[in-house]
Design a protein around this motif. Structure first.
Motif, PDB file in Angstrom:
ATOM      1  N   GLU A 123       5.689  -8.981  -4.987  1.00 43.08           N
ATOM      2  CA  GLU A 123       5.079  -9.557  -6.194  1.00 43.08           C
ATOM      3  C   GLU A 123       5.492 -11.007  -6.440  1.00 43.08           C
ATOM      4  O   GLU A 123       4.735 -11.766  -7.026  1.00 43.08           O
ATOM      5  CB  GLU A 123       5.433  -8.705  -7.410  1.00 43.08           C
ATOM      6  CG  GLU A 123       4.930  -7.284  -7.323  1.00 43.08           C
ATOM      7  CD  GLU A 123       3.418  -7.187  -7.199  1.00 43.08           C
ATOM      8  OE1 GLU A 123       2.712  -7.990  -7.839  1.00 43.08           O
ATOM      9  OE2 GLU A 123       2.954  -6.316  -6.459  1.00 43.08           O
ATOM     10  N   ALA A 150       8.730   0.661   1.016  1.00 43.88           N
ATOM     11  CA  ALA A 150       8.802   0.684  -0.451  1.00 43.88           C
ATOM     12  C   ALA A 150       9.543  -0.540  -0.980  1.00 43.88           C
ATOM     13  O   ALA A 150       9.138  -1.146  -1.974  1.00 43.88           O
ATOM     14  CB  ALA A 150       9.485   1.961  -0.917  1.00 43.88           C
ATOM     15  N   GLU A 151      10.619  -0.926  -0.307  1.00 38.95           N
ATOM     16  CA  GLU A 151      11.390  -2.108  -0.715  1.00 38.95           C
ATOM     17  C   GLU A 151      10.547  -3.373  -0.571  1.00 38.95           C
ATOM     18  O   GLU A 151      10.554  -4.246  -1.433  1.00 38.95           O
ATOM     19  CB  GLU A 151      12.638  -2.201   0.160  1.00 38.95           C
ATOM     20  CG  GLU A 151      13.610  -3.271  -0.246  1.00 38.95           C
ATOM     21  CD  GLU A 151      14.833  -3.293   0.655  1.00 38.95           C
ATOM     22  OE1 GLU A 151      15.473  -4.360   0.726  1.00 38.95           O
ATOM     23  OE2 GLU A 151      15.139  -2.260   1.282  1.00 38.95           O
ATOM     24  N   ALA A 205       7.950  -3.584  -3.369  1.00 45.22           N
ATOM     25  CA  ALA A 205       8.563  -3.951  -4.645  1.00 45.22           C
ATOM     26  C   ALA A 205       8.856  -5.448  -4.702  1.00 45.22           C
ATOM     27  O   ALA A 205       8.797  -6.064  -5.762  1.00 45.22           O
ATOM     28  CB  ALA A 205       9.848  -3.161  -4.848  1.00 45.22           C
ATOM     29  N   GLU A 206       9.138  -6.044  -3.550  1.00 39.56           N
ATOM     30  CA  GLU A 206       9.509  -7.461  -3.500  1.00 39.56           C
ATOM     31  C   GLU A 206       8.305  -8.393  -3.359  1.00 39.56           C
ATOM     32  O   GLU A 206       8.391  -9.579  -3.659  1.00 39.56           O
ATOM     33  CB  GLU A 206      10.452  -7.662  -2.303  1.00 39.56           C
ATOM     34  CG  GLU A 206      11.144  -8.987  -2.274  1.00 39.56           C
ATOM     35  CD  GLU A 206      12.121  -9.088  -1.118  1.00 39.56           C
ATOM     36  OE1 GLU A 206      12.344 -10.219  -0.665  1.00 39.56           O
ATOM     37  OE2 GLU A 206      12.655  -8.059  -0.686  1.00 39.56           O
TER      38      GLU A 206
END
Length: 72
Positions: A42, A35-36, A39-40
């Motif tokens: 992009e 998940a981390e 999120a990064e």
């Protein structure tokens, strides 16, 4: 996804993210780390994938090879 510079990733249905480099698996992320990563990703996908797999240049390879200790 894209592999323009060698890295790509696949997001699986179970939440696992598989990062590949030139078609070979470079890392598998699960749970919170996946998940981390998503999120990064992009910002700059190639740089993020290189950083997460540890497969990136640090800029000192040429300097280190010319050091007297490494000349043989």
């Amino acid at each position: 996804m894209g592999t323009a510079q060698g890295f790509g990733y696949v997001r699986r249905a179970d939440g696992t993210v598989v990062i590949t480099h030139h078609g070979r698996v470079a890392g598998t992320l699960r749970g919170g780390r996946a998940a981390e990563f998503l999120a990064e990703i992009e910002d700059d996908p190639q740089l993020v994938m290189a950083r997460w797999t540890g497969n990136y240049r640090r800029g000192n390879e040429r300097t280190a090879s010319q050091h007297p200790r490494n000349r043989g």
